[in-house]
Design a protein around this motif. Sequence first.
Motif, PDB file in Angstrom:
ATOM      1  N   LEU A  10     108.393  49.223 -61.288  1.00 46.91           N
ATOM      2  CA  LEU A  10     107.087  48.594 -61.475  1.00 46.91           C
ATOM      3  C   LEU A  10     106.358  49.224 -62.663  1.00 46.91           C
ATOM      4  O   LEU A  10     105.758  48.512 -63.474  1.00 46.91           O
ATOM      5  CB  LEU A  10     106.244  48.727 -60.203  1.00 46.91           C
ATOM      6  N   THR A  13     107.997  47.756 -65.745  1.00 43.57           N
ATOM      7  CA  THR A  13     107.680  46.339 -65.925  1.00 43.57           C
ATOM      8  C   THR A  13     106.229  46.129 -66.333  1.00 43.57           C
ATOM      9  O   THR A  13     105.939  45.379 -67.259  1.00 43.57           O
ATOM     10  CB  THR A  13     107.953  45.563 -64.616  1.00 43.57           C
ATOM     11  N   GLU A  14     105.328  46.787 -65.642  1.00 40.16           N
ATOM     12  CA  GLU A  14     103.899  46.567 -65.860  1.00 40.16           C
ATOM     13  C   GLU A  14     103.330  47.332 -67.057  1.00 40.16           C
ATOM     14  O   GLU A  14     102.422  46.838 -67.722  1.00 40.16           O
ATOM     15  CB  GLU A  14     103.110  46.937 -64.607  1.00 40.16           C
ATOM     16  N   HIS A  38      96.613  53.210 -68.676  1.00 40.54           N
ATOM     17  CA  HIS A  38      97.796  52.963 -67.850  1.00 40.54           C
ATOM     18  C   HIS A  38      97.499  53.199 -66.369  1.00 40.54           C
ATOM     19  O   HIS A  38      98.016  52.486 -65.504  1.00 40.54           O
ATOM     20  CB  HIS A  38      98.964  53.845 -68.289  1.00 40.54           C
ATOM     21  N   SER A  41      95.720  50.180 -64.946  1.00 44.31           N
ATOM     22  CA  SER A  41      96.665  49.061 -64.891  1.00 44.31           C
ATOM     23  C   SER A  41      97.658  49.254 -63.759  1.00 44.31           C
ATOM     24  O   SER A  41      98.011  48.300 -63.054  1.00 44.31           O
ATOM     25  CB  SER A  41      97.415  48.928 -66.215  1.00 44.31           C
ATOM     26  N   LEU A  42      98.123  50.474 -63.582  1.00 44.17           N
ATOM     27  CA  LEU A  42      99.089  50.761 -62.521  1.00 44.17           C
ATOM     28  C   LEU A  42      98.482  50.538 -61.141  1.00 44.17           C
ATOM     29  O   LEU A  42      99.118  49.964 -60.263  1.00 44.17           O
ATOM     30  CB  LEU A  42      99.607  52.195 -62.654  1.00 44.17           C
ATOM     31  N   GLY A  44      96.119  48.469 -60.317  1.00 38.14           N
ATOM     32  CA  GLY A  44      96.059  47.022 -60.103  1.00 38.14           C
ATOM     33  C   GLY A  44      97.417  46.435 -59.785  1.00 38.14           C
ATOM     34  O   GLY A  44      97.560  45.591 -58.880  1.00 38.14           O
ATOM     35  N   ALA A  45      98.451  46.858 -60.486  1.00 30.98           N
ATOM     36  CA  ALA A  45      99.806  46.349 -60.255  1.00 30.98           C
ATOM     37  C   ALA A  45     100.314  46.743 -58.872  1.00 30.98           C
ATOM     38  O   ALA A  45     100.926  45.928 -58.171  1.00 30.98           O
ATOM     39  CB  ALA A  45     100.748  46.870 -61.330  1.00 30.98           C
ATOM     40  N   VAL A  46     100.048  47.965 -58.464  1.00 27.99           N
ATOM     41  CA  VAL A  46     100.478  48.427 -57.146  1.00 27.99           C
ATOM     42  C   VAL A  46      99.761  47.639 -56.053  1.00 27.99           C
ATOM     43  O   VAL A  46     100.372  47.196 -55.075  1.00 27.99           O
ATOM     44  CB  VAL A  46     100.256  49.945 -56.982  1.00 27.99           C
ATOM     45  N   ARG A  48      98.485  44.620 -56.243  1.00 27.79           N
ATOM     46  CA  ARG A  48      99.020  43.245 -56.227  1.00 27.79           C
ATOM     47  C   ARG A  48     100.379  43.192 -55.549  1.00 27.79           C
ATOM     48  O   ARG A  48     100.669  42.295 -54.773  1.00 27.79           O
ATOM     49  CB  ARG A  48      99.150  42.695 -57.646  1.00 27.79           C
ATOM     50  N   THR A  49     101.208  44.168 -55.839  1.00 25.63           N
ATOM     51  CA  THR A  49     102.576  44.185 -55.315  1.00 25.63           C
ATOM     52  C   THR A  49     102.621  44.479 -53.825  1.00 25.63           C
ATOM     53  O   THR A  49     103.379  43.853 -53.087  1.00 25.63           O
ATOM     54  CB  THR A  49     103.420  45.233 -56.080  1.00 25.63           C
TER      55      THR A  49
END
Length: 76
Positions: A10, A13-14, A38, A41-42, A44-46, A48-49
């Motif tokens: 992740l 990718t992100e 970063h 952003s991380l 938010g990505a976590v 969402r995932t």
Amino acid sequence: MNTLDDFLALVETELGLSVSPEGATRSFDELPGWDSVHLLSLVGAVERTTGRSISLSRVLEAANLEEIYTLAVPRV
């Protein structure tokens, strides 16, 4: 996302940063290409995932990616 490898995939990718499992224990200052944006952003990505919220204050206290992984994937 169940394993550290999943988490690091992740990250790649992100954020576009390739980090090995050994690199996940390095401080953020030691990660090539890392910056504070970063981190946000991380998070938010976590979220969402996983579909779960992560405490931003605890993330800000994390010393490395492995500690963020531990926050993101609670042990059962």
